[in-house]
Design an enzyme around this catalytic site. Structure first.
Site, PDB file in Angstrom:
ATOM      1  N   CYS A   9      10.494  17.858 -48.814  1.00 22.11           N
ATOM      2  CA  CYS A   9      10.515  18.975 -49.774  1.00 22.11           C
ATOM      3  C   CYS A   9      10.610  18.499 -51.229  1.00 22.11           C
ATOM      4  CB  CYS A   9      11.694  19.887 -49.468  1.00 22.11           C
ATOM      5  SG  CYS A   9      11.840  21.274 -50.616  1.00 22.11           S
ATOM      6  N   TYR A  23       3.215  27.464 -67.208  1.00 22.76           N
ATOM      7  CA  TYR A  23       1.860  27.792 -67.660  1.00 22.76           C
ATOM      8  C   TYR A  23       1.903  29.162 -68.332  1.00 22.76           C
ATOM      9  CZ  TYR A  23       0.841  24.081 -64.324  1.00 22.76           C
ATOM     10  OH  TYR A  23       0.833  22.885 -63.639  1.00 22.76           O
ATOM     11  N   ASP A  62       5.432  14.671 -53.967  1.00 21.14           N
ATOM     12  CA  ASP A  62       6.257  14.458 -55.159  1.00 21.14           C
ATOM     13  C   ASP A  62       7.432  13.529 -54.850  1.00 21.14           C
ATOM     14  OD1 ASP A  62       4.856  16.239 -57.003  1.00 21.14           O
ATOM     15  OD2 ASP A  62       5.513  17.827 -55.637  1.00 21.14           O
TER      16      ASP A  62
HETATM   17  C1  LIG Z   1       1.804  25.027 -59.236  1.00 17.73           C
HETATM   18  C2  LIG Z   1       2.474  25.887 -60.168  1.00 17.73           C
HETATM   19  C3  LIG Z   1       1.900  27.122 -60.531  1.00 17.73           C
HETATM   20  C4  LIG Z   1       0.587  27.618 -59.962  1.00 17.73           C
HETATM   21  O1  LIG Z   1      -0.480  26.831 -60.359  1.00 17.73           O
HETATM   22  P1  LIG Z   1      -1.960  27.170 -59.870  1.00 17.73           P
HETATM   23  O2  LIG Z   1      -2.760  25.981 -60.295  1.00 17.73           O
HETATM   24  O3  LIG Z   1      -2.386  28.430 -60.542  1.00 17.73           O
HETATM   25  O4  LIG Z   1      -1.912  27.330 -58.383  1.00 17.73           O
HETATM   26  C5  LIG Z   1       2.579  27.894 -61.442  1.00 17.73           C
HETATM   27  N1  LIG Z   1       3.748  27.501 -61.989  1.00 17.73           N
HETATM   28  C6  LIG Z   1       4.312  26.318 -61.670  1.00 17.73           C
HETATM   29  C7  LIG Z   1       5.591  25.933 -62.305  1.00 17.73           C
HETATM   30  C8  LIG Z   1       3.700  25.474 -60.739  1.00 17.73           C
HETATM   31  O5  LIG Z   1       4.268  24.307 -60.403  1.00 17.73           O
HETATM   32  S1  SF4 Z   2       8.609  22.368 -48.706  1.00 18.84           S
HETATM   33 FE1  SF4 Z   2      10.790  22.828 -49.195  1.00 18.84          FE
HETATM   34  S2  SF4 Z   2      10.768  24.953 -50.004  1.00 18.84           S
HETATM   35 FE2  SF4 Z   2       8.783  24.621 -48.928  1.00 18.84          FE
HETATM   36  S3  SF4 Z   2       9.122  25.394 -46.818  1.00 18.84           S
HETATM   37 FE3  SF4 Z   2       9.541  23.152 -46.808  1.00 18.84          FE
HETATM   38  S4  SF4 Z   2      11.751  22.995 -47.182  1.00 18.84           S
HETATM   39 FE4  SF4 Z   2      11.166  25.069 -47.773  1.00 18.84          FE
END
Ligand SMILES: *Cc1c(COP(=O)(O)O)cnc(C)c1O
Ligand code: SF4
Length: 397
Positions: free
Chosen positions: A133, A114, A294
């Site tokens: 994760c 972004y 995801d």
């Molecule tokens: C989620 C994310 C953000 C933050 O997004 P917000 O909508 O502002 O919370 C920034 N960069 C990346 C790559 C993301 O995946």
């Molecule tokens: S989601 Fe992945 S990066 Fe986040 S606390 Fe859990 S293991 Fe760590």
């Protein structure tokens, strides 16, 4: 706070002071089949996962393991840390880098997707590895703190990008680093004039609340504004220790937000999301995002359908304080970024009028106003002035 019989039984000789020390919690993390076997009555499916290695690190803090049930395999906390044979499945939509972060990484450890904000992955370590994760391709690969060359390059990238107003420290979990390193990262970022906001994304209040010490909170306060983003998924995670950790942060003026992930069989029900969100709000934590899980490798059994999430959101809309309502969102697989979803209340629309049916069925019409836009033609001059005072503590002199 609670020092239970099970803790003493599983860790003979542990003292209250040990238990409350985050260094002790890190050192005594459980990671092997044998260690998990001491805490949990493991099922065949769970044991198989340990034997066949699901390809993603297994680890929990003793503290978090104690929140889970020893016998009940359906226990939500247990399911987030104990792997099962379902992780070995490779059917459905499973990809190694679901958010396409590699291709949005202009330099090691930076993800820039972004215009005004970047992720800075300062470490790949976590004190606990969540089975679902999203960043399995990076997390827990034993790279630990970013090497000094990559660190300098990442800082140089941010320095050379004046459009970046916000840096989000992520990983891994940045708070696996010691206070000295965190202090250094925050001061280095604060030395960059165009960086206005620093976010710290950490699961420590959930998985190791002892990590939130007065010293750590003082560092955040010194480098304000630092926003703290945490990750509770279930009300069972909101222990007395967790509540104390959150209180420490907000009492010292560090705003705390929560990002949850909808997980099959763990929290994919309106009543669970409601209980979690109300409790968080009471603890002065703003529920921020409610994400679709995801499609990372080994996460297929955790994912839930979008229709169901929309249904959960619709059930909560109007019945849950707006302050406690998280934004439903998903990341478009492949790197398209986040998309937000809101219930569709509109029943018809024309240029002249739009009709709605609200959360409890009451209908109404909003008509377009008569008359033209009254925005001043020289708006740009004002905007420039307002954007320049963002970082002045008390605004315009
Ligand atoms: C989620 C994310 C953000 C933050 O997004 P917000 O909508 O502002 O919370 C920034 N960069 C990346 C790559 C993301 O995946
Ligand atoms: S989601 Fe992945 S990066 Fe986040 S606390 Fe859990 S293991 Fe760590």
């Amino acid at each position: 706070m609670r020092f239970t019989f099970r803790q003493i039984e599983s860790f003979p000789g542990v003292t209250q002071a040990d238990w409350q020390s985050w260094a002790w919690q890190f050192r005594n993390g459980l990671s092997t089949h044998e260690q998990f076997g001491r805490y949990f009555r493991l099922t065949e499916s769970e044991s198989e996962a340990f034997k066949r290695n699901p390809g993603f690190q297994i680890r929990s803090t003793p503290y978090y393991a104690m929140l889970a049930s020893r016998d009940d395999v359906k226990d939500p906390v247990r399911r987030m840390i104990v792997p099962t044979a379902l992780e070995l499945r490779r059917d459905g939509q499973q990809v190694s880098d679901p958010l396409g972060e590699r291709k949005h990484s202009p330099t090691e450890r930076i993800v820039h997707r972004y215009p005004d904000r970047v992720l800075f992955l300062v470490t790949d370590q976590c004190s606990l590895y969540c089975r679902y994760c999203l960043r399995k391709h990076f997390t827990g690969q034993d790279q630990a703190f970013v090497g000094s060359k990559d660190y300098e390059k990442a800082l140089a990238y941010i320095r050379a990008a004046p459009g970046v107003r916000e840096v989000i420290l992520s990983g891994g979990d940045p708070l696996t680093l010691g206070d000295g390193r965190i202090e250094r990262v925050l001061s280095d970022l604060r030395a960059i004039e165009h960086v206005e906001i620093i976010r710290v994304g950490s699961r420590m209040p959930v998985v190791c609340p002892m990590r939130i010490t007065d010293d750590l909170v003082a560092i955040f306060k010194k480098h304000k504004p630092v926003y703290f983003m945490t990750h509770f998924n279930h009300p069972a995670e909101l222990s007395a220790d967790a509540a104390l950790a959150l209180e420490k942060l907000v009492d010292k003026g560090v705003p705390v937000y929560n990002q949850m992930v909808l997980l099959n069989g763990i929290n994919n029900h309106a009543a669970i999301v409601q209980a979690l969100s109300r409790r968080l709000l009471y603890l002065r934590v703003k529920p921020y995002y409610m994400f679709q899980c995801d499609p990372s490798e080994g996460s297929e059994h955790f994912r839930t359908p979008v229709e169901e999430s929309l249904q959960i959101q619709r059930e909560l809309w109007g019945r849950l304080s707006g302050l406690a309502m998280p934004n439903l969102s998903l990341d478009i697989p492949g790197g398209g970024g986040k998309v937000g979803m809101v219930p569709d209340f509109e029943t018809s629309n024309t240029v002249e009028a739009r009709s709605y049916e609200g959360w409890d069925g009451v209908k109404g019409v909003y008509s377009a106003p008569e008359g033209a836009s009254a925005l001043p033609a020289d708006l740009d001059t004002y905007l420039e002035e307002w954007n320049q005072i963002v970082q002045q503590p008390y605004g315009r002199g």
